[in-house]
Design an enzyme around this catalytic site. Structure first.
Site, mmCIF file in Angstrom:
data_model
loop_
_atom_site.group_PDB
_atom_site.id
_atom_site.type_symbol
_atom_site.label_atom_id
_atom_site.label_comp_id
_atom_site.label_asym_id
_atom_site.label_seq_id
_atom_site.Cartn_x
_atom_site.Cartn_y
_atom_site.Cartn_z
ATOM 1 N N GLU A 298 0.820 -1.219 0.000
ATOM 2 C CA GLU A 298 0.000 0.000 0.000
ATOM 3 C C GLU A 298 0.855 1.269 0.000
ATOM 4 O OE1 GLU A 298 -3.713 0.509 0.139
ATOM 5 O OE2 GLU A 298 -2.613 2.212 -0.641
ATOM 6 N N VAL B 264 2.611 3.634 -3.255
ATOM 7 C CA VAL B 264 2.018 4.710 -4.072
ATOM 8 C C VAL B 264 1.322 5.718 -3.163
ATOM 9 C CG1 VAL B 264 0.347 5.268 -5.895
ATOM 10 C CG2 VAL B 264 1.599 3.116 -5.990
ATOM 11 N N GLY C 179 14.004 19.487 2.786
ATOM 12 C CA GLY C 179 14.145 18.034 2.834
ATOM 13 C C GLY C 179 13.128 17.306 1.961
ATOM 14 N N LYS D 175 4.813 5.070 -9.958
ATOM 15 C CA LYS D 175 3.557 4.969 -9.202
ATOM 16 C C LYS D 175 2.374 4.773 -10.144
ATOM 17 C CE LYS D 175 5.324 7.939 -5.464
ATOM 18 N NZ LYS D 175 5.462 9.349 -5.074
HETATM 19 N N1 HSE Z 1 9.703 11.595 -3.550
HETATM 20 C C1 HSE Z 1 8.316 11.284 -3.462
HETATM 21 C C2 HSE Z 1 7.503 12.544 -3.639
HETATM 22 C C3 HSE Z 1 7.923 10.663 -2.157
HETATM 23 O O1 HSE Z 1 8.050 13.645 -3.726
HETATM 24 O O2 HSE Z 1 6.283 12.419 -3.697
HETATM 25 C C4 HSE Z 1 8.121 9.192 -2.086
HETATM 26 O O3 HSE Z 1 7.371 8.519 -3.048
#
Ligand code: HSE
Length: 429
Positions: free
Chosen positions: A129, A132, A187, A205
């Site tokens: 789960e 995504v 971050g 995704k």
């Molecule tokens: N790097 C991804 C984002 C988060 O910025 O949505 C992890 O899937």
């Protein structure tokens, strides 16, 4: 109360989130799962590394064999990310008859078939789960709540980093570079932001969601991809003027057994709820032939939101309300569906040109569009400069092929300096 031992591979952001949730919500989790969950082992790289969370040294290990060979551990949570080690560990874990929970979109998007087959053979459950959209329960939604439907489309903002950058550019009027720097300082964006800003993360995704929704195996390489690096403040300004907001959308549609799959910056009507999904938030809209349109909104990353999805999967395994054979939908997806070539796709378009400020340029451009069966809805020109001007158009629904053919001609017209931007528009119908 029954007891169950689990192990966590990786103790970064999401791993510590899982630990915190298991501690903080212990009572509720026990009540709902009928089990007391004990984290028996945590796989980490450096046992002596200083951590914010206090964890008994006895449960830390840097050797995966300590987990594989411990028969008392029944569920393994994979949170190390990346590809090779993660995949190899998952296979070994399943062969040792332990259930898997993972947040690893890369591994699922690349090897779901192989992994689900092993899970089926070994009669273990395999849940993902958190792979995504972090805390948004989209996989369960597709696999369980919406199984009565034929899914017709999925449209989502499924990358928080790019949504943060585009929101900052839109709301604070800053450039892509400034917004990216801010995202890195907070971050959200990595030092190397390629995976997010160039659309790869969203492609993985989308491949996972679309494979499940359309009952076919979708190779992520087959998804059209464009990132947000070329979006300029001027495009954001003109989009606003035309009544749109620019978002990085992941789009999957099925029509007459053909799939349309793409990730790219898109003009979204500002009055649509999707245009108002800001900062790091994610949102996914699904259209099913029975349920109609449905929209989910939430946090797509972060320790606790992603941890929430992971712990939810652990509880599902403990409740065991899904049999091993039910979790291998993707491995049974033998009916491969045709994926449309990008030039077969149709949408409205936003096009921005840089032209010399001369009489007749607009007439010449409009003539080429007309010759290629492209009808124009709106035009805007900024004549603040004496010699050159940005000229932006919104077209009616047109095929990508016709747009490409027109621009190939327009680029050679007299007084056209550059085709600056071509951005698709989503009308949500
Ligand atoms: N790097 C991804 C984002 C988060 O910025 O949505 C992890 O899937």
């Amino acid at each position: 109360m029954k007891k169950v031992k689990i192990a966590i591979l990786g103790f970064g952001n999401v791993g510590t989130g899982v630990w915190k949730i298991l501690l903080e919500n212990k009572k509720e989790i026990m009540k709902r799962s009928n089990y007391e969950i004990e984290v028996a082992k945590i796989l980490i790289k450096d046992i002596n590394k200083k951590r914010d969370i206090i964890v008994s040294k006895e449960i830390l290990t840097d050797n995966i064999d300590d987990i594989i060979n411990d028969e008392s551990i029944k569920i393994v949570v994979e949170l190390i990310g990346g590809c090779d080690d993660a995949k190899e560990y998952m296979i070994r874990v399943m062969k040792a008859k332990k259930h898997i929970v993972t947040a690893n979109k890369l591994v699922i998007a690349n090897w779901s078939d192989e992994l689900f087959k092993i899970a089926e053979k070994e009669k273990v459950l395999f849940y993902y789960e958190a792979s995504v959209a972090g805390g948004i329960p989209i996989i369960r939604e597709i696999n369980e709540s919406l199984t009565a439907n034929r899914i017709q489309q999925i449209i989502g903002i499924i990358n928080g980093t790019t949504n943060y950058i585009l929101s900052k550019m839109t709301n604070d009027g800053i450039s892509f570079d400034e917004a990216l720097k801010e995202a890195q300082e907070k971050g959200y964006a990595e030092a190397d932001p390629t995976s997010d800003v160039d659309g790869y993360d969203a492609v993985y995704k989308l491949a996972i969601m679309a494979s499940l929704s359309f009952g076919t195996k979708i190779n992520h390489d087959a998804i059209y991809r464009e990132g947000i690096r070329n979006i300029s403040s001027l495009d954001i300004k003109y989009a606003k003027k035309f009544g749109y907001t620019i978002k990085l959308l992941a789009i999957a549609k099925e029509e007459s057994n053909k799939l349309e799959l793409r990730v790219h910056p898109t003009l979204v009507p500002t009055i649509h709820p999707m245009a108002n999904v800001n900062d790091v938030f994610n949102s996914i809209m699904i259209k099913g032939n029975a349920v109609g349109e449905l929209m989910l909104y939430g946090r797509g990353a972060g320790d606790l939101p992603t941890g929430s999805a992971v712990v939810g999967d652990i509880i599902s395994i403990l409740r065991n309300n899904v049999k091993p054979s039910d979790v291998s939908d993707a491995s049974e997806q033998s009916n491969l569906k045709e994926i449309k070539k990008s030039e077969e796709n149709e949408s409205k378009f936003y096009i921005r040109l840089n032209i010399n400020n001369k009489v007749g340029v607009l007439r010449d451009v409009a003539k080429v569009f007309a010759e290629n069966n492209i009808s124009i809805i709106s035009v805007t020109e900024d004549v603040r400069h004496d010699d050159y001007a940005p000229l932006a158009f919104i077209t009616h629904k047109s095929s990508e092929k016709n747009i490409k053919n027109s621009l190939e001609k327009i680029k050679w017209l007299e007084n056209i300096n550059k085709i600056e931007s071509i951005i698709r528009i989503e009308s949500f119908n």
